[in-house]
Scaffold this motif. Structure first.
Motif, PDB file in Angstrom:
ATOM      1  N   VAL A 201      65.177  51.036  39.449  1.00  0.00           N
ATOM      2  CA  VAL A 201      65.179  49.937  40.410  1.00  0.00           C
ATOM      3  C   VAL A 201      65.629  48.631  39.749  1.00  0.00           C
ATOM      4  N   VAL A 202      66.348  47.812  40.538  1.00  0.00           N
ATOM      5  CA  VAL A 202      66.831  46.522  40.053  1.00  0.00           C
ATOM      6  C   VAL A 202      66.320  45.433  40.993  1.00  0.00           C
ATOM      7  N   LEU A 203      65.757  44.394  40.408  1.00  0.00           N
ATOM      8  CA  LEU A 203      65.309  43.215  41.159  1.00  0.00           C
ATOM      9  C   LEU A 203      66.250  42.069  40.846  1.00  0.00           C
ATOM     10  N   ARG A 204      66.863  41.507  41.889  1.00  0.00           N
ATOM     11  CA  ARG A 204      67.787  40.381  41.699  1.00  0.00           C
ATOM     12  C   ARG A 204      67.311  39.185  42.520  1.00  0.00           C
ATOM     13  N   ALA A 205      67.475  38.006  41.962  1.00  0.00           N
ATOM     14  CA  ALA A 205      67.143  36.771  42.663  1.00  0.00           C
ATOM     15  C   ALA A 205      68.367  35.862  42.679  1.00  0.00           C
ATOM     16  N   MET A 218      67.568  38.644  37.125  1.00  0.00           N
ATOM     17  CA  MET A 218      67.627  40.098  37.262  1.00  0.00           C
ATOM     18  C   MET A 218      66.577  40.753  36.380  1.00  0.00           C
ATOM     19  N   VAL A 219      65.896  41.748  36.951  1.00  0.00           N
ATOM     20  CA  VAL A 219      64.927  42.561  36.217  1.00  0.00           C
ATOM     21  C   VAL A 219      65.219  44.009  36.584  1.00  0.00           C
ATOM     22  N   SER A 220      65.224  44.909  35.610  1.00  0.00           N
ATOM     23  CA  SER A 220      65.514  46.312  35.907  1.00  0.00           C
ATOM     24  C   SER A 220      64.432  47.211  35.330  1.00  0.00           C
ATOM     25  N   GLY A 221      64.255  48.364  35.968  1.00  0.00           N
ATOM     26  CA  GLY A 221      63.256  49.330  35.536  1.00  0.00           C
ATOM     27  C   GLY A 221      61.972  49.200  36.334  1.00  0.00           C
ATOM     28  N   SER A 222      61.391  50.342  36.697  1.00  0.00           N
ATOM     29  CA  SER A 222      60.226  50.336  37.578  1.00  0.00           C
ATOM     30  C   SER A 222      59.035  49.599  36.976  1.00  0.00           C
ATOM     31  N   ALA A 223      58.773  49.770  35.688  1.00  0.00           N
ATOM     32  CA  ALA A 223      57.624  49.115  35.064  1.00  0.00           C
ATOM     33  C   ALA A 223      57.781  47.596  35.083  1.00  0.00           C
ATOM     34  N   ALA A 224      58.982  47.125  34.740  1.00  0.00           N
ATOM     35  CA  ALA A 224      59.221  45.682  34.706  1.00  0.00           C
ATOM     36  C   ALA A 224      59.144  45.076  36.104  1.00  0.00           C
ATOM     37  N   VAL A 225      59.728  45.758  37.086  1.00  0.00           N
ATOM     38  CA  VAL A 225      59.693  45.242  38.452  1.00  0.00           C
ATOM     39  C   VAL A 225      58.274  45.276  39.000  1.00  0.00           C
ATOM     40  N   ALA A 226      57.553  46.355  38.745  1.00  0.00           N
ATOM     41  CA  ALA A 226      56.163  46.434  39.190  1.00  0.00           C
ATOM     42  C   ALA A 226      55.337  45.314  38.578  1.00  0.00           C
ATOM     43  N   GLY A 227      55.600  45.010  37.324  1.00  0.00           N
ATOM     44  CA  GLY A 227      54.888  43.923  36.672  1.00  0.00           C
ATOM     45  C   GLY A 227      55.159  42.585  37.298  1.00  0.00           C
ATOM     46  N   ASN A 228      56.349  42.404  37.857  1.00  0.00           N
ATOM     47  CA  ASN A 228      56.696  41.150  38.518  1.00  0.00           C
ATOM     48  C   ASN A 228      55.952  40.969  39.834  1.00  0.00           C
ATOM     49  N   ILE A 268      62.226  52.798  46.415  1.00  0.00           N
ATOM     50  CA  ILE A 268      62.896  51.499  46.432  1.00  0.00           C
ATOM     51  C   ILE A 268      63.836  51.428  45.227  1.00  0.00           C
ATOM     52  N   THR A 269      65.130  51.311  45.502  1.00  0.00           N
ATOM     53  CA  THR A 269      66.122  51.283  44.423  1.00  0.00           C
ATOM     54  C   THR A 269      66.606  49.869  44.103  1.00  0.00           C
ATOM     55  N   ALA A 270      66.402  48.928  45.010  1.00  0.00           N
ATOM     56  CA  ALA A 270      66.833  47.549  44.761  1.00  0.00           C
ATOM     57  C   ALA A 270      66.017  46.604  45.640  1.00  0.00           C
ATOM     58  N   ILE A 271      65.729  45.439  45.097  1.00  0.00           N
ATOM     59  CA  ILE A 271      65.077  44.360  45.841  1.00  0.00           C
ATOM     60  C   ILE A 271      65.872  43.090  45.574  1.00  0.00           C
ATOM     61  N   GLU A 272      66.258  42.393  46.629  1.00  0.00           N
ATOM     62  CA  GLU A 272      66.971  41.128  46.494  1.00  0.00           C
ATOM     63  C   GLU A 272      66.080  40.003  47.012  1.00  0.00           C
ATOM     64  N   LEU A 273      65.916  38.971  46.205  1.00  0.00           N
ATOM     65  CA  LEU A 273      65.180  37.780  46.608  1.00  0.00           C
ATOM     66  C   LEU A 273      66.206  36.716  46.975  1.00  0.00           C
ATOM     67  N   LEU A 274      66.259  36.358  48.247  1.00  0.00           N
ATOM     68  CA  LEU A 274      67.331  35.518  48.776  1.00  0.00           C
ATOM     69  C   LEU A 274      66.750  34.229  49.347  1.00  0.00           C
ATOM     70  N   GLY A 275      67.175  33.104  48.775  1.00  0.00           N
ATOM     71  CA  GLY A 275      66.670  31.823  49.245  1.00  0.00           C
ATOM     72  C   GLY A 275      67.746  30.799  49.505  1.00  0.00           C
TER      73      GLY A 275
END
Length: 290
Positions: A201-205, A218-228, A268-275
């Motif tokens: 999974v990739v988290l992008r803001a 950007m944060v990648s990997g399930s453990a890192a994203v879960a930690g966020n 969940i393969t990707a999460i985008e934080l859009l502001g």
């Protein structure tokens, strides 16, 4: 050569490409020619010296013009679809070779399917799938984020390929997964978050969210994203984001950050934080019950 003549020559170098773009979006040679002519008028009235990429600028402008024409067309339901097909009387054909190329590359069947799409879907599909225009460039034309533009093209592609739209159960499943993610995030349930997240999974803001503080680009990997997310998202609300389940964080009643999710095979393969303010003004947000 004067400045006007130089600009006209540069435009003529792009005319064939612009005509092809407009024809595929509109499905009508006459309307395509009108769109190209309007593009020239806008170029001649612009500060051409400030345009860094003339080809890209012209493609964007002709796309906007075609989108306006499609929207105007849909606002006149009494006008039959057939008026916009490329079928011409024999005496209307000025260049048989060109007509053959157009018929081969577009095809009546494709044009019929394109007529069933919304203007934004049609434009996103044609520009991206036929002319390889990046979603970052398509997004401002349709007034949405690159992720939303990608979604428009994806929906259009399914229609063109004859693939059925995802059934309601899939939409319900997405809602259930996002709701479970929200509950695990609020409850600080790290293990539950890991179960919901794909290992890659990739988290992008976007820049606006990064500027708010507390978010990495950007944060990648399930453990890192879960930690966020563990123990966070307390104020986020379950919301339909352009028709798909997502989350929204608001401040003083105004949306500040949209959480857009991509889900594949129940993960969940990707999460985008859009502001981005422009995105927040145009995105379709509909609150839903968890």
């Amino acid at each position: 050569m004067g400045e006007h003549d130089w600009l006209a020559a540069r435009f003529e170098e792009n005319r064939e490409h612009l005509g092809a773009v407009a024809y595929r979006i509109l499905g009508s040679r006459a309307e395509a020619e009108d769109a190209v002519q309007e593009t020239w008028i806008r170029l001649s009235r612009s500060d051409a010296g400030s345009i860094e990429n003339l080809g890209g600028w012209l493609t964007t402008v002709v796309g906007r013009i075609c989108l306006d024409m499609l929207r105007l067309r849909r606002g006149r339901p009494e006008q039959p679809v057939g008026d916009h097909s490329p079928v011409l009387a024999d005496d209307d054909v000025q260049d048989p070779e060109l007509e053959a190329v157009q018929a081969d590359s577009v095809g009546l069947a494709l044009l019929v399917v394109l007529e069933t799409l919304t203007p934004a879907e049609r434009l996103a599909f044609v520009l991206h799938d036929m002319f390889a225009v990046p979603f970052d460039d398509i997004a401002p034309i349709v007034g949405k984020s690159p992720a939303a533009a990608r979604q428009l093209a994806s929906r259009a592609r399914r229609r063109v390929q004859g693939t059925p739209e995802p059934p309601d159960t899939d939409a319900s499943r997405q809602k259930a997964i996002v709701a479970a993610f929200l509950a695990a995030s609020r409850g600080g349930d790290f293990e539950a978050l890991l179960e919901l997240l794909d290992p890659g999974v990739v988290l992008r803001a976007d820049e606006a969210v990064v500027a708010l503080g507390g978010a990495a680009a950007m944060v990648s990997g399930s453990a890192a994203v879960a930690g966020n997310f563990s123990g966070r998202a307390q104020a986020a609300k379950l919301t339909l984001v352009d028709g798909l389940a997502g989350l929204v964080w608001s401040q003083h009643g105004e949306p500040r950050v949209v959480f857009a999710f991509t889900i594949v095979d129940d993960r969940i393969t990707a999460i985008e934080l859009l502001g981005d303010p422009d995105y927040l003004r145009t995105v379709d947000l509909t609150p839903i019950e968890a």
